[in-house]
Design an enzyme around this catalytic site. Structure first.
Site, mmCIF file in Angstrom:
data_model
loop_
_atom_site.group_PDB
_atom_site.id
_atom_site.type_symbol
_atom_site.label_atom_id
_atom_site.label_comp_id
_atom_site.label_asym_id
_atom_site.label_seq_id
_atom_site.Cartn_x
_atom_site.Cartn_y
_atom_site.Cartn_z
ATOM 1 N N VAL A 54 17.184 57.224 93.520
ATOM 2 C CA VAL A 54 18.615 56.938 93.636
ATOM 3 C C VAL A 54 19.220 56.395 92.352
ATOM 4 C CG1 VAL A 54 18.564 56.610 96.139
ATOM 5 C CG2 VAL A 54 18.129 54.643 94.623
ATOM 6 N N TYR A 55 18.460 56.318 91.272
ATOM 7 C CA TYR A 55 19.026 55.833 90.016
ATOM 8 C C TYR A 55 19.894 56.929 89.392
ATOM 9 C CZ TYR A 55 15.743 51.870 89.994
ATOM 10 O OH TYR A 55 15.029 50.730 90.292
#
Length: 329
Positions: A58-59
């Protein structure tokens, strides 16, 4: 660069890990670290001998951007020269009711995307990003064990959970014969004591600790001054001026005492406070500690990497530890 065993595993990693959570992150529509800057930072980390790169699915904005940019950088290198870590838990697909958590469905869906974006067929380390109260830990550990058996993941890690949750997961793995967590990733820095029960579990179980926010969001770099109310006042653009939770999360009376001790030691060893704060973590006596640095500029990266050249005496280490615990260490 110094290299050390990753806890009780047979894999050796650099004493400082590079955290890439800013890669592709947007603030006011602009990247905090764009693709070219990300690659420059990875170049600087590599030049300093770093081989341990941390990311998560999710970065970045959109999700997966950090993994994708790391994969682009790795495409021109020998993948086996690097130890890659990623994570799973947070929502990746907001429209999919199974697009988050630690269910077999979500983990199986996400590992393939992570491997594809990184351009590799295996991860060295796969963390659960948080504890999932809606999925039995047996299901999670069984699924992760399957990834290890299939060769898609070498080792398992746990990021940010309570000591009892970590203990429960280890016990479930042991009684079922599953691969267990070899690495943890809590928030831990010299000015913080709230995580000590968790660290005791890691020490007892010979689990490596790879702490995030090892400089307390920049508080331990020495760039902040103390106002009459005990708050940290920093230069324009510093996190204390931009993030509402900074004062509560990182600043305390005890924290200022720790910073005083770190600055005193830094003067003695001709290093920066950031380097001393990182070296103190690397020198932890009860467990293997590999701090995750999140440098935003090449200059910051080079300063952080300089921590491995710092040599703390037992007395200097103890002075920082005593400031942290009020002399109760």
């Amino acid at each position: 660069m110094e290299y050390r065993q990753l806890g009780s595993t047979g894999t050796r990693v650099s004493s400082l890990c590079y955290g890439t959570w800013r890669f592709g992150m947007k603030s006011s529509g602009e990247y905090e670290t764009d693709r070219d800057e990300a690659h420059d930072l990875l170049d600087a980390y590599e030049a300093g001998g770093g081989n341990f790169i941390d990311t998560a699915n999710v970065y970045g904005d959109p999700n997966g951007t950090s993994e994708e940019w790391i994969g682009d950088w790795l495409a021109e290198r020998d993948r086996e020269d690097y130890v890659l870590a990623s994570k799973v838990y947070f929502p990746f697909d907001s429209e999919n009711p199974n697009g988050r958590g630690l269910s077999r469905t979500h983990i199986r869906n996400q590992i393939e995307g992570t491997l594809d974006r990184l351009g590799t067929d295996y991860l060295d380390l796969y963390y659960i990003h948080r504890w999932d109260e809606n999925t039995p830990i047996e299901e999670t550990m069984q699924t992760l064990n399957g990834l290890v058996e299939e060769g898609k993941v070498n080792y398992l890690g746990a990021s940010t959970m309570a000591a009892w949750q970590l203990t429960k997961a280890l016990w479930k793995s042991d009684v079922n014969g599953y691969a267990r967590f070899d690495v943890t990733q809590p928030m831990f820095h010299a000015a913080q004591t709230e995580v000590d029960d968790y660290l005791d579990v890691c020490a007892d179980q010979d689990i490596a600790v790879c702490p995030y926010s090892p400089l307390a969001g920049g508080f331990l770099t020495g760039k902040y001054e103390r106002d009459d109310d005990g708050n940290a006042v920093g230069p324009d653009g510093s996190r204390a001026n931009l993030v509402d939770y900074f004062q509560d999360a990182y600043v305390s009376g005890r924290g200022w005492e720790v910073l005083d001790a770190i600055e005193s030691v830094a003067d003695e060893v001709d290093a920066t406070p950031a380097q001393v704060a990182l070296r103190w973590l690397v020198d932890q006596r009860e467990f293997t500690c590999i701090p995750i640095v999140g440098a935003r500029t090449v200059d910051q990266m080079e300063e952080n990497l300089g921590a491995v050249e710092v040599d703390l005496s037992d007395d200097q280490y103890d002075r920082i530890a005593d400031a942290r615990t009020g002399g109760e260490s």
